[in-house]
Design an enzyme around this catalytic site. Structure first.
Site, PDB file in Angstrom:
ATOM      1  N   LYS A  20       0.819  -1.223   0.000  1.00  0.00           N
ATOM      2  CA  LYS A  20       0.000   0.000   0.000  1.00  0.00           C
ATOM      3  C   LYS A  20       0.844   1.262   0.000  1.00  0.00           C
ATOM      4  O   LYS A  20       0.531   2.224  -0.703  1.00  0.00           O
ATOM      5  CB  LYS A  20      -0.920   0.020   1.225  1.00  0.00           C
ATOM      6  CG  LYS A  20      -2.018  -1.018   1.236  1.00  0.00           C
ATOM      7  CD  LYS A  20      -2.988  -0.825   2.395  1.00  0.00           C
ATOM      8  CE  LYS A  20      -2.328  -0.933   3.756  1.00  0.00           C
ATOM      9  NZ  LYS A  20      -1.785  -2.289   4.028  1.00  0.00           N
ATOM     10  N   THR A  21       1.909   1.270   0.797  1.00  0.00           N
ATOM     11  CA  THR A  21       2.714   2.488   0.927  1.00  0.00           C
ATOM     12  C   THR A  21       3.414   2.835  -0.376  1.00  0.00           C
ATOM     13  O   THR A  21       3.425   3.999  -0.807  1.00  0.00           O
ATOM     14  CB  THR A  21       3.733   2.329   2.061  1.00  0.00           C
ATOM     15  OG1 THR A  21       3.037   2.095   3.293  1.00  0.00           O
ATOM     16  CG2 THR A  21       4.593   3.572   2.205  1.00  0.00           C
ATOM     17  N   LYS A  42      -2.089   9.540   6.575  1.00  0.00           N
ATOM     18  CA  LYS A  42      -2.105   8.227   7.217  1.00  0.00           C
ATOM     19  C   LYS A  42      -2.898   8.390   8.509  1.00  0.00           C
ATOM     20  O   LYS A  42      -2.415   8.993   9.480  1.00  0.00           O
ATOM     21  CB  LYS A  42      -0.669   7.780   7.528  1.00  0.00           C
ATOM     22  CG  LYS A  42      -0.570   6.420   8.212  1.00  0.00           C
ATOM     23  CD  LYS A  42      -0.695   5.277   7.237  1.00  0.00           C
ATOM     24  CE  LYS A  42      -0.420   3.939   7.907  1.00  0.00           C
ATOM     25  NZ  LYS A  42      -0.554   2.813   6.970  1.00  0.00           N
ATOM     26  N   GLY A 115      -4.722   3.428   4.375  1.00  0.00           N
ATOM     27  CA  GLY A 115      -5.241   2.674   5.502  1.00  0.00           C
ATOM     28  C   GLY A 115      -4.166   1.866   6.202  1.00  0.00           C
ATOM     29  O   GLY A 115      -2.966   2.021   5.952  1.00  0.00           O
ATOM     30  N   GLY A 178       0.473  -4.840  -6.095  1.00  0.00           N
ATOM     31  CA  GLY A 178       1.517  -4.151  -5.346  1.00  0.00           C
ATOM     32  C   GLY A 178       2.929  -4.539  -5.709  1.00  0.00           C
ATOM     33  O   GLY A 178       3.851  -3.721  -5.552  1.00  0.00           O
ATOM     34  N   GLY A 206      10.094  -4.649  -5.794  1.00  0.00           N
ATOM     35  CA  GLY A 206      11.323  -3.943  -5.444  1.00  0.00           C
ATOM     36  C   GLY A 206      11.314  -2.460  -5.708  1.00  0.00           C
ATOM     37  O   GLY A 206      12.337  -1.781  -5.492  1.00  0.00           O
TER      38      GLY A 206
END
Length: 242
Positions: A20-21, A42, A115, A178, A206
């Site tokens: 997610k980040t 966040k 989230g 992702g 990566g």
């Protein structure tokens, strides 16, 4: 929703550690390259006891959004509501999060709300004391959701459950893979075929370790125009990747 998404956009996932980040950073980078003012919020960061950088720090390093905010931090690596309880700290109240996101939406073109864990993880409390989730936050904000998912075995079920939960709440949603593996196997290609109707992007594995300059230049190529990218032909993408 037609056209590129603006205003608040939730970034959630099918589970923890699905990317997610990094996906949040990629969307922020692509949007800023398109000339938008971007904020990243966040609502709750957990696992801060060791002093390691949080998710907003990672997004700031990779994408350097105009604004990055963490609303609440808790020391233990647990779901935010449980982390608040264990630490004997006040949990995040839903309307506090809603007000903070709307405040940033007044000053930015795009506000990415990242989230914690999956869609229905308990984040904090409503004023009447019941738990709320990021799904509730999306409903209160009236915003769409990006669902970050894995590429491998099991992802179709987890993705379908998350999308169904969002659909039942009338929250528009799309999917971003992702971490697409460098050497994809049959299961990855099969999953990609099934995900394509909802797919808004796919990040190579990566990417979080990339040089920030390279990351920002590359990000639009991982995302479709809905998320300010240039990826518009999955067949061509698959041929290039393979």
């Amino acid at each position: 929703m037609r056209g590129p998404w603006r205003g608040p956009v939730l970034v959630t996932g099918t589970d923890t550690d699905v990317g997610k980040t990094v996906v949040t950073a990629a969307i922020a980078a692509a949007a800023q390259a398109a000339g938008l003012r971007v904020a990243v919020v966040k609502p709750a960061q957990t696992g801060t006891a060791g002093g390691e950088p949080g998710d907003v720090d990672a997004v700031n390093r990779l994408a350097a959004p105009l604004t990055g905010r963490t609303l609440a931090s808790f020391p233990d690596p647990l779901a935010p509501l449980a982390a608040a309880r264990v630490a004997e700290l006040a949990p995040l109240e839903l309307h506090t999060a809603v007000d903070a996101v709307r405040e940033e939406a007044d000053k930015h073109d795009l506000v990415l709300v990242e989230g914690a864990g999956g869609l229905l993880v308990p984040m904090g409390l409503w004023p009447e004391g019941k738990p709320w989730t990021v799904a509730d936050l999306a409903v209160e904000l009236g915003c769409p959701a990006v669902v970050v998912t894995r590429a491998g075995l099991g992802t179709l079920n987890h993705t379908a459950l998350t999308l169904e939960a969002l659909e039942r709440r009338a929250v528009p949603a799309g999917v971003v893979v992702g971490a697409w593996p460098a050497a994809p196997e049959l299961v990855h290609w099969a999953n990609l075929t099934d995900l394509v109707p909802k797919l808004l992007g796919a990040l190579p594995a990566g990417t979080g370790a990339m040089d920030p300059g390279v990351f920002r230049r590359s990000a639009p190529g991982w995302l479709t125009p809905t998320l300010y990218g240039v990826l518009d032909d999955w067949r061509a993408w698959a041929e290039e990747i393979s």
